[in-house]
Design an enzyme around this catalytic site. Structure first.
Site, PDB file in Angstrom:
ATOM      1  N   GLY A  43       4.174 -22.082  39.032  1.00  0.00           N
ATOM      2  CA  GLY A  43       3.555 -21.583  37.806  1.00  0.00           C
ATOM      3  C   GLY A  43       3.460 -20.075  37.690  1.00  0.00           C
ATOM      4  O   GLY A  43       3.599 -19.515  36.602  1.00  0.00           O
ATOM      5  N   GLU A  98      -1.796 -15.945  40.954  1.00  0.00           N
ATOM      6  CA  GLU A  98      -1.834 -17.327  40.452  1.00  0.00           C
ATOM      7  C   GLU A  98      -1.771 -17.340  38.936  1.00  0.00           C
ATOM      8  O   GLU A  98      -2.207 -16.392  38.286  1.00  0.00           O
ATOM      9  CB  GLU A  98      -3.144 -18.005  40.897  1.00  0.00           C
ATOM     10  CG  GLU A  98      -3.017 -18.844  42.148  1.00  0.00           C
ATOM     11  CD  GLU A  98      -2.232 -20.137  41.935  1.00  0.00           C
ATOM     12  OE1 GLU A  98      -1.471 -20.236  40.962  1.00  0.00           O
ATOM     13  OE2 GLU A  98      -2.397 -21.052  42.764  1.00  0.00           O
ATOM     14  N   ASP A  99      -1.259 -18.423  38.386  1.00  0.00           N
ATOM     15  CA  ASP A  99      -1.289 -18.553  36.932  1.00  0.00           C
ATOM     16  C   ASP A  99      -2.633 -19.103  36.469  1.00  0.00           C
ATOM     17  O   ASP A  99      -3.152 -18.711  35.441  1.00  0.00           O
ATOM     18  CB  ASP A  99      -0.134 -19.434  36.422  1.00  0.00           C
ATOM     19  CG  ASP A  99      -0.040 -20.754  37.158  1.00  0.00           C
ATOM     20  OD1 ASP A  99      -0.619 -20.871  38.254  1.00  0.00           O
ATOM     21  OD2 ASP A  99       0.595 -21.684  36.642  1.00  0.00           O
ATOM     22  N   ASP A 102      -8.089 -23.731  38.568  1.00  0.00           N
ATOM     23  CA  ASP A 102      -8.667 -24.881  37.877  1.00  0.00           C
ATOM     24  C   ASP A 102      -9.886 -25.352  38.679  1.00  0.00           C
ATOM     25  O   ASP A 102     -11.002 -24.890  38.464  1.00  0.00           O
ATOM     26  CB  ASP A 102      -7.575 -25.946  37.764  1.00  0.00           C
ATOM     27  CG  ASP A 102      -7.950 -27.112  36.876  1.00  0.00           C
ATOM     28  OD1 ASP A 102      -9.152 -27.262  36.587  1.00  0.00           O
ATOM     29  OD2 ASP A 102      -7.077 -27.884  36.478  1.00  0.00           O
ATOM     30  N   LYS A 130     -10.387 -21.394  34.727  1.00  0.00           N
ATOM     31  CA  LYS A 130     -11.166 -22.438  34.037  1.00  0.00           C
ATOM     32  C   LYS A 130     -12.562 -22.453  34.609  1.00  0.00           C
ATOM     33  O   LYS A 130     -12.834 -23.128  35.594  1.00  0.00           O
ATOM     34  CB  LYS A 130     -10.508 -23.810  34.242  1.00  0.00           C
ATOM     35  CG  LYS A 130      -9.433 -24.126  33.242  1.00  0.00           C
ATOM     36  CD  LYS A 130      -9.037 -25.585  33.348  1.00  0.00           C
ATOM     37  CE  LYS A 130      -7.895 -25.929  32.430  1.00  0.00           C
ATOM     38  NZ  LYS A 130      -7.395 -27.289  32.653  1.00  0.00           N
ATOM     39  N   PHE A 151      -5.894 -29.019  28.401  1.00  0.00           N
ATOM     40  CA  PHE A 151      -4.566 -29.108  29.019  1.00  0.00           C
ATOM     41  C   PHE A 151      -3.669 -28.007  28.453  1.00  0.00           C
ATOM     42  O   PHE A 151      -3.058 -28.162  27.412  1.00  0.00           O
ATOM     43  CB  PHE A 151      -3.954 -30.485  28.776  1.00  0.00           C
ATOM     44  CG  PHE A 151      -2.914 -30.827  29.799  1.00  0.00           C
ATOM     45  CD1 PHE A 151      -1.934 -29.899  30.164  1.00  0.00           C
ATOM     46  CD2 PHE A 151      -2.917 -32.060  30.422  1.00  0.00           C
ATOM     47  CE1 PHE A 151      -0.983 -30.211  31.112  1.00  0.00           C
ATOM     48  CE2 PHE A 151      -1.968 -32.379  31.379  1.00  0.00           C
ATOM     49  CZ  PHE A 151      -0.998 -31.444  31.717  1.00  0.00           C
ATOM     50  N   VAL A 152      -3.640 -26.887  29.165  1.00  0.00           N
ATOM     51  CA  VAL A 152      -2.851 -25.759  28.656  1.00  0.00           C
ATOM     52  C   VAL A 152      -1.467 -25.701  29.307  1.00  0.00           C
ATOM     53  O   VAL A 152      -1.318 -25.995  30.496  1.00  0.00           O
ATOM     54  CB  VAL A 152      -3.584 -24.410  28.851  1.00  0.00           C
ATOM     55  CG1 VAL A 152      -4.698 -24.251  27.840  1.00  0.00           C
ATOM     56  CG2 VAL A 152      -4.105 -24.241  30.271  1.00  0.00           C
ATOM     57  N   ASP A 158       3.031 -25.874  33.217  1.00  0.00           N
ATOM     58  CA  ASP A 158       3.872 -27.001  32.801  1.00  0.00           C
ATOM     59  C   ASP A 158       3.074 -28.279  32.556  1.00  0.00           C
ATOM     60  O   ASP A 158       1.929 -28.413  32.984  1.00  0.00           O
ATOM     61  CB  ASP A 158       4.907 -27.303  33.886  1.00  0.00           C
ATOM     62  CG  ASP A 158       4.271 -28.011  35.096  1.00  0.00           C
ATOM     63  OD1 ASP A 158       3.258 -27.504  35.623  1.00  0.00           O
ATOM     64  OD2 ASP A 158       4.766 -29.076  35.495  1.00  0.00           O
ATOM     65  N   ARG A 164       7.240 -24.509  30.582  1.00  0.00           N
ATOM     66  CA  ARG A 164       6.973 -23.267  31.329  1.00  0.00           C
ATOM     67  C   ARG A 164       7.550 -22.048  30.612  1.00  0.00           C
ATOM     68  O   ARG A 164       7.082 -20.928  30.790  1.00  0.00           O
ATOM     69  CB  ARG A 164       7.599 -23.337  32.733  1.00  0.00           C
ATOM     70  CG  ARG A 164       6.951 -24.360  33.676  1.00  0.00           C
ATOM     71  CD  ARG A 164       7.415 -24.104  35.102  1.00  0.00           C
ATOM     72  NE  ARG A 164       7.219 -25.224  36.000  1.00  0.00           N
ATOM     73  CZ  ARG A 164       6.112 -25.462  36.706  1.00  0.00           C
ATOM     74  NH1 ARG A 164       5.085 -24.661  36.618  1.00  0.00           N
ATOM     75  NH2 ARG A 164       6.044 -26.502  37.505  1.00  0.00           N
TER      76      ARG A 164
HETATM   77  C1  PRP Z   1      -1.385 -25.202  39.518  1.00  0.00           C
HETATM   78  C2  PRP Z   1      -1.635 -23.701  39.596  1.00  0.00           C
HETATM   79  C3  PRP Z   1      -2.441 -23.552  40.842  1.00  0.00           C
HETATM   80  C4  PRP Z   1      -3.207 -24.852  40.918  1.00  0.00           C
HETATM   81  C5  PRP Z   1      -4.593 -24.615  40.456  1.00  0.00           C
HETATM   82  O1  PRP Z   1      -0.260 -25.503  40.269  1.00  0.00           O
HETATM   83  O2  PRP Z   1      -0.442 -22.961  39.645  1.00  0.00           O
HETATM   84  O3  PRP Z   1      -1.632 -23.379  41.984  1.00  0.00           O
HETATM   85  O4  PRP Z   1      -2.558 -25.796  40.070  1.00  0.00           O
HETATM   86  O5  PRP Z   1      -5.353 -25.781  40.495  1.00  0.00           O
HETATM   87  P1  PRP Z   1      -6.676 -25.908  41.367  1.00  0.00           P
HETATM   88  O6  PRP Z   1      -7.493 -24.665  41.161  1.00  0.00           O
HETATM   89  O7  PRP Z   1      -7.332 -27.122  40.755  1.00  0.00           O
HETATM   90  O8  PRP Z   1      -6.329 -26.129  42.796  1.00  0.00           O
HETATM   91  P2  PRP Z   1       0.487 -26.915  40.228  1.00  0.00           P
HETATM   92  O9  PRP Z   1       0.017 -27.754  41.387  1.00  0.00           O
HETATM   93  O10 PRP Z   1       0.375 -27.505  38.860  1.00  0.00           O
HETATM   94  O11 PRP Z   1       2.000 -26.507  40.553  1.00  0.00           O
HETATM   95  P3  PRP Z   1       2.992 -25.550  39.734  1.00  0.00           P
HETATM   96  O12 PRP Z   1       2.462 -24.139  39.872  1.00  0.00           O
HETATM   97  O13 PRP Z   1       4.301 -25.740  40.412  1.00  0.00           O
HETATM   98  O14 PRP Z   1       2.999 -26.013  38.297  1.00  0.00           O
END
Ligand code: PRP
Length: 179
Positions: A43, A98-99, A102, A130, A151-152, A158, A164
């Protein structure tokens, strides 16, 4: 707007402006000290590419890939390193990119892992945060935007590997992921 979206949360312009501000802030804080940006795949790939170009301090970029067990939309808290760093980080200024934060579980694991490698400094920059959702407290020095628990997708984020490449961030229509 992409037809699968309900509404846009952050426009391309708003993201661009905020990423520039974050870059300025980071550059002010680190000055001439070099920074190792560690982007968490996948991400953060788009965000780190734009952020890096807004930082004037000397930087290097490395990548880590992690995977959380469990469903695709909810972090389970169990994290596994799929791709580790190429660089050694002992004694270096590390800035994790990080993107989105959550539940905070991914970063909790990652920070513990990285801290054990004894960097000089260890900070986080996350484009999105978030706030209402946080389960574990994560101290994130640089935050782009607080976002509601929806759900963004877009700008790196993604759903099932799609969206993405949208230049803006929006909320996915419920029927798309409820199908
Ligand atoms: C997303 C995002 C963080 C993580 C955050 O990655 O990039 O790494 O989730 O969530 P959390 O705070 O609840 O742990 P994802 O697992 O969706 O993988 P991606 O970056 O490949 O889309």
């Amino acid at each position: 707007m992409h037809p699968d979206l309900d509404h846009i949360v952050l426009t391309e312009d708003e993201i661009k402006r905020r990423v520039a501000e974050l870059g300025e802030q980071v550059s002010r804080d680190y000055g001439e000290e070099s920074i190792l940006l560690i982007a968490v795949l996948r991400g953060a790939a788009l965000f780190v590419a734009d952020l890096a170009r807004e930082i004037t301090s000397p930087i290097e970029i490395d990548f880590m890939a992690v995977s959380s067990y469990g469903s695709s939309t909810e972090s389970s808290g169990v994290v596994r390193i799929i791709k580790d760093l190429e660089e050694l980080i002992e004694g270096r200024n590390v800035l994790v990119v990080e993107d989105i934060i959550d539940t905070g579980l991914t970063l909790k694991y990652l920070l513990k892992n990285l801290a054990s490698r004894k960097p000089k400094t260890l900070e986080i920059v996350s484009l999105l945060y978030k706030k209402d959702k946080q389960r574990v407290p994560i101290s994130c020095k640089y935050v782009g935007f607080d976002v509601p628990d929806e759900f963004v997708v877009g700008y790196g984020l993604d759903y099932a590997e799609r969206y993405r490449n949208l230049p803006y961030i929006g909320v996915l229509r419920r029927e798309i992921y409820a199908e």
